[in-house]
Design a protein around this motif. Structure first.
Motif, PDB file in Angstrom:
ATOM      1  N   ASP A 169      -4.461  11.445   5.291  1.00  0.00           N
ATOM      2  CA  ASP A 169      -4.552  12.835   4.853  1.00  0.00           C
ATOM      3  C   ASP A 169      -3.224  13.441   4.419  1.00  0.00           C
ATOM      4  O   ASP A 169      -3.066  14.646   4.465  1.00  0.00           O
ATOM      5  CB  ASP A 169      -5.132  13.681   5.983  1.00  0.00           C
ATOM      6  CG  ASP A 169      -4.214  13.643   7.195  1.00  0.00           C
ATOM      7  OD1 ASP A 169      -3.278  12.797   7.204  1.00  0.00           O
ATOM      8  OD2 ASP A 169      -4.393  14.456   8.113  1.00  0.00           O
ATOM      9  N   ILE A 170      -2.240  12.618   4.030  1.00  0.00           N
ATOM     10  CA  ILE A 170      -0.947  13.237   3.747  1.00  0.00           C
ATOM     11  C   ILE A 170      -0.712  13.537   2.269  1.00  0.00           C
ATOM     12  O   ILE A 170       0.261  14.187   1.923  1.00  0.00           O
ATOM     13  CB  ILE A 170       0.243  12.404   4.280  1.00  0.00           C
ATOM     14  CG1 ILE A 170       0.348  11.069   3.543  1.00  0.00           C
ATOM     15  CG2 ILE A 170       0.156  12.209   5.764  1.00  0.00           C
ATOM     16  CD1 ILE A 170       1.705  10.426   3.778  1.00  0.00           C
ATOM     17  N   LEU A 171      -1.593  13.075   1.408  1.00  0.00           N
ATOM     18  CA  LEU A 171      -1.437  13.422   0.001  1.00  0.00           C
ATOM     19  C   LEU A 171      -1.707  14.925  -0.155  1.00  0.00           C
ATOM     20  O   LEU A 171      -2.714  15.442   0.333  1.00  0.00           O
ATOM     21  CB  LEU A 171      -2.433  12.607  -0.834  1.00  0.00           C
ATOM     22  CG  LEU A 171      -2.102  12.406  -2.313  1.00  0.00           C
ATOM     23  CD1 LEU A 171      -0.801  11.614  -2.500  1.00  0.00           C
ATOM     24  CD2 LEU A 171      -3.255  11.686  -3.007  1.00  0.00           C
ATOM     25  N   ALA A 172      -0.788  15.616  -0.807  1.00  0.00           N
ATOM     26  CA  ALA A 172      -0.926  17.066  -0.911  1.00  0.00           C
ATOM     27  C   ALA A 172      -2.211  17.421  -1.639  1.00  0.00           C
ATOM     28  O   ALA A 172      -2.568  16.800  -2.631  1.00  0.00           O
ATOM     29  CB  ALA A 172       0.272  17.650  -1.656  1.00  0.00           C
ATOM     30  N   VAL A 181       0.849  -1.195   0.000  1.00  0.00           N
ATOM     31  CA  VAL A 181       0.000   0.000   0.000  1.00  0.00           C
ATOM     32  C   VAL A 181       0.882   1.242   0.000  1.00  0.00           C
ATOM     33  O   VAL A 181       2.083   1.182   0.248  1.00  0.00           O
ATOM     34  CB  VAL A 181      -0.937   0.024   1.231  1.00  0.00           C
ATOM     35  CG1 VAL A 181      -1.858  -1.193   1.217  1.00  0.00           C
ATOM     36  CG2 VAL A 181      -0.135   0.090   2.526  1.00  0.00           C
ATOM     37  N   GLY A 182       0.283   2.366  -0.306  1.00  0.00           N
ATOM     38  CA  GLY A 182       1.001   3.627  -0.263  1.00  0.00           C
ATOM     39  C   GLY A 182       0.967   4.223   1.129  1.00  0.00           C
ATOM     40  O   GLY A 182       0.068   3.909   1.927  1.00  0.00           O
ATOM     41  N   ALA A 183       1.923   5.071   1.432  1.00  0.00           N
ATOM     42  CA  ALA A 183       1.943   5.722   2.738  1.00  0.00           C
ATOM     43  C   ALA A 183       0.653   6.514   2.956  1.00  0.00           C
ATOM     44  O   ALA A 183       0.159   6.615   4.088  1.00  0.00           O
ATOM     45  CB  ALA A 183       3.154   6.655   2.847  1.00  0.00           C
ATOM     46  N   ASP A 184       0.095   7.034   1.886  1.00  0.00           N
ATOM     47  CA  ASP A 184      -1.149   7.803   2.040  1.00  0.00           C
ATOM     48  C   ASP A 184      -2.350   6.906   2.308  1.00  0.00           C
ATOM     49  O   ASP A 184      -3.346   7.361   2.875  1.00  0.00           O
ATOM     50  CB  ASP A 184      -1.387   8.698   0.818  1.00  0.00           C
ATOM     51  CG  ASP A 184      -1.399   7.898  -0.481  1.00  0.00           C
ATOM     52  OD1 ASP A 184      -0.454   7.111  -0.709  1.00  0.00           O
ATOM     53  OD2 ASP A 184      -2.353   8.052  -1.252  1.00  0.00           O
TER      54      ASP A 184
END
Lengths: 273, 273
Positions: B132-135, B124-127
């Motif tokens: 909520d960390i995806l800009a 999975v992705g960190a987001d």
């Protein structure tokens, strides 16, 4: 032997080489030196004028009064910003005249050359003066790239041309397929030294220099000389590839000798346009 | 709260943030730490396994034995060369299986992710973990870019995307229209610090980070955090622009507070694809 040559002298080996070449031939030179950019030793014993970039317009009158008809731009000027120039009145007029200089180096250099030609100077390339310094196709010296180095060269050309199309740098360092570093304004020597800290073990990297697709031939062609070769060797690079017909090799004999002594290759490559 | 999360931890702020987030939520984590790349402090008090890249295959069994089903790759691994890995037998088999990893980072990361998924892990992705960390599009904090900063942002996006298309870096620094620096393998902090030496007077530069056009979302998205903002401010930059939906902002509140305290902007920008 041509008329008195005006040398707009930036940093690096090229202006020195131009001066020495003219002096050896008995050709008069007049050096315009820029505060903070030009190595002071170059003006010793020759006619010269120090200026700052913001007062560069005054150099035009000085050059005309000195009887200079032909001009050559040589060596790097780390790009200042317009705001940084603190232009005097005449230089400001000049800037207004060349108009928006665009955002890259290349637009500005072309505008400056056009302006100087409108002022009655003939602007020539360093290779017009020195004759044999435009890189040719093939190896300089005895060492040839192996298959892995060729792969690095190909990768480097692709990246350097993509950057050049954006009017950014001309140089990249590639090692074993990885782009270790990309040049912007820091200069090639700084790039080489930085990449010495970043390199992997195993076969060393390759420095690749190509001109930008839209580059003005008479200004700022990618240039290497014996110092570049020595710095590259000291930093663990295994070779240098430059664009045949699109880069200058200052002092070819010394470049070959330095490359052979260090066991690294220097090669000119035909780059498809 | 998900199943036990395996964190393949590189350098930087993101792996720490992932660990802390899981611990706060009571979610179990297992950290794979890489010799020479991972900050040792991150493994304190949590299940972990140290390995070197050349033995990374052994981590697969360790993760499986530890009951890890979901994996996240986070933080930078300064790319090694294959030769540098001194692979053990299993890792060599893995490398043979993923085949030619191509020359860029991106091909290798995609191959590794595919391999891990074939081994039964969900990557999975960190987001996906942090939510909520995806800009997002818009300004973080109170400072907004002015017209000149916008021009620098636009120029930076153009250059960064051209580089990204070559699978090189993701970050550039632009000041008053000039590209001061371009990131290759040295990392964003090193880029910022280098450009502090190269900057001109007048309005400071802008750091621009965008993802590569072909970037694998689950690995190595461009990332900033409070440390990036602080380093940028200390180095005289006036702002940071990242790709909305294509970059991670670790610890948004601290990023905003740091930006506001330093008087610089942080902004997410929609980049036309």
């Amino acid at each position: 032997m041509g008329p008195k040559l005006g040398i707009l002298a930036g940093s690096g080996e090229l202006p020195v080489r131009l001066r020495d070449h003219c002096l050896m031939q008995g050709r008069d030179v007049f050096i315009i030196a820029f505060n903070g950019h030009t190595d002071p030793s170059i003006v010793e014993g020759v006619e010269h004028f120090w200026t700052r970039l913001g007062s560069a317009y005054s150099a035009i009158k000085v050059l005309r009064d000195a009887g200079v008809g032909e001009l050559v731009m040589a060596g790097g000027i780390q790009r200042p910003t317009l705001k940084d120039l603190r232009p005097d009145f005449q230089t400001l007029k000049f800037m207004t005249k060349i108009g928006s200089v665009g955002l890259g180096d290349d637009g500005m250099l072309t505008a400056i050359i056009n302006y100087l030609e409108n002022e009655g100077f003939q602007v020539v390339g360093a290779d017009d003066v020195l004759g044999d310094i435009l890189a040719r196709d093939g190896v300089y010296g005895r060492v040839e790239p192996d298959a892995e180095a060729w792969a690095d060269i190909d990768r480097g050309i692709g990246v350097a041309r993509a950057l050049g199309a954006q009017d950014v740098g001309q140089s990249v360092i590639v090692q074993q397929g990885f782009i270790l570093g990309v040049e912007a304004v820091e200069g090639t020597d700084a790039l080489i030294k930085r990449c010495a800290e970043l390199k992997h073990s195993g076969a060393g990297g390759v420095l690749v220099k190509v001109k930008k697709p839209q580059q003005e031939r008479r200004a700022d062609l990618p240039t290497i000389g014996p110092v570049t070769v020595r710095t590259a060797a000291e930093s663990g690079l295994r070779g240098i590839a430059v664009e045949a017909g699109g880069a200058l090799i200052v002092d070819r004999d010394a470049v070959q000798a330095t490359a052979d002594a260090a066991g690294i290759f220097v090669i000119g490559i035909e780059v498809p346009q």
